[in-house]
Design a protein around this motif. Sequence first.
Motif, PDB file in Angstrom:
ATOM      1  N   LEU A   1       0.688  -1.181  -0.121  1.00 34.53           N
ATOM      2  CA  LEU A   1      -0.053  -0.087   0.043  1.00 34.53           C
ATOM      3  C   LEU A   1       0.901   1.237   0.020  1.00 34.53           C
ATOM      4  O   LEU A   1       0.744   2.340  -0.608  1.00 34.53           O
ATOM      5  N   ALA A   2       1.813   1.249   0.942  1.00 32.71           N
ATOM      6  CA  ALA A   2       2.752   2.647   0.670  1.00 32.71           C
ATOM      7  C   ALA A   2       3.362   2.422  -0.609  1.00 32.71           C
ATOM      8  O   ALA A   2       3.414   3.871  -0.946  1.00 32.71           O
TER       9      ALA A   2
ATOM     10  N   GLY B   1       3.575   5.849  -5.514  1.00 29.35           N
ATOM     11  CA  GLY B   1       3.355   5.999  -6.960  1.00 29.35           C
ATOM     12  C   GLY B   1       2.229   6.416  -7.766  1.00 29.35           C
ATOM     13  O   GLY B   1       2.332   6.833  -8.887  1.00 29.35           O
ATOM     14  N   ASN B   2       1.484   6.669  -6.891  1.00 23.39           N
ATOM     15  CA  ASN B   2       0.076   7.334  -7.220  1.00 23.39           C
ATOM     16  C   ASN B   2      -0.233   8.569  -6.512  1.00 23.39           C
ATOM     17  O   ASN B   2      -1.313   9.360  -6.595  1.00 23.39           O
TER      18      ASN B   2
ATOM     19  N   ILE C   1      -0.427  -3.957  -5.284  1.00 23.39           N
ATOM     20  CA  ILE C   1      -1.709  -3.273  -4.929  1.00 23.39           C
ATOM     21  C   ILE C   1      -1.941  -1.999  -6.290  1.00 23.39           C
ATOM     22  O   ILE C   1      -1.067  -1.015  -6.324  1.00 23.39           O
ATOM     23  N   VAL C   2      -2.694  -2.226  -6.746  1.00 20.98           N
ATOM     24  CA  VAL C   2      -3.225  -1.286  -7.960  1.00 20.98           C
ATOM     25  C   VAL C   2      -4.589  -0.406  -7.871  1.00 20.98           C
ATOM     26  O   VAL C   2      -5.166  -0.098  -8.790  1.00 20.98           O
ATOM     27  N   GLY C   3      -5.149  -0.514  -6.467  1.00 20.35           N
ATOM     28  CA  GLY C   3      -6.298   0.338  -6.185  1.00 20.35           C
ATOM     29  C   GLY C   3      -6.962  -0.251  -4.851  1.00 20.35           C
ATOM     30  O   GLY C   3      -6.593  -1.265  -4.084  1.00 20.35           O
TER      31      GLY C   3
ATOM     32  N   ALA D   1      -3.197   4.967 -11.518  1.00 20.16           N
ATOM     33  CA  ALA D   1      -3.184   5.788 -12.695  1.00 20.16           C
ATOM     34  C   ALA D   1      -2.973   5.096 -14.132  1.00 20.16           C
ATOM     35  O   ALA D   1      -3.540   5.479 -15.156  1.00 20.16           O
ATOM     36  N   GLY D   2      -2.033   4.189 -14.145  1.00 14.47           N
ATOM     37  CA  GLY D   2      -1.676   3.366 -15.121  1.00 14.47           C
ATOM     38  C   GLY D   2      -2.856   2.335 -15.584  1.00 14.47           C
ATOM     39  O   GLY D   2      -2.671   1.750 -16.670  1.00 14.47           O
ATOM     40  N   ARG D   3      -3.779   2.326 -14.734  1.00  9.16           N
ATOM     41  CA  ARG D   3      -4.766   1.271 -15.049  1.00  9.16           C
ATOM     42  C   ARG D   3      -6.156   1.890 -15.307  1.00  9.16           C
ATOM     43  O   ARG D   3      -7.230   1.036 -15.468  1.00  9.16           O
TER      44      ARG D   3
END
Length: 181
Positions: A24-25, A30-31, A80-82, A105-107
Amino acid sequence: MIDPIPLVDGVALRELRPDDAEALAHAYTGNRAHLAACEPERDEAFFTTDRQATEVAAQLGDAARGVSLALVLATDDATIVGRFTLSGIVRGPFQSANLGYWVDAGRTGRGLATTAVAAIVGVARDELGLHRIQAATLTHNAGSRRVLERNGFEHIGFAPTYLEIAGRWQDHELFQRILHD
């Protein structure tokens, strides 16, 4: 416990776990720029594994008390992507919760949020026994509004200065989805 739900592009929706703090960190770091306009202001500590461990413990505590359901979008390698959360679960005659979410953001633009919200609607109805889900979007967040509308959420109102986002009180559009006739 809710079983992981495969979505699209090798991503699954699953419950938050105690060992997700580091991922998560990394995801929040990254976002950071992507989320800055849509979330409360965050101090530097928020982006650390230690703070995320504290956040995860609090969210899992809320889940254990039945007042929230914290979910993540995760790839096969545990990236994790969301984040998706049903918060403020109220039982009794209301049987309602609030939905909040973000996607990496990339997805964005690939149907991932739309698919995840559809899965959450099913979980809320079939496993949690909820009657209603409410969601709020910033007035300029057309993408989030489309995700909700594609999932049968109806516009129910306008809330001036509803939440403090990006350092200022901002207006929101309110949506709801009734889960049972």
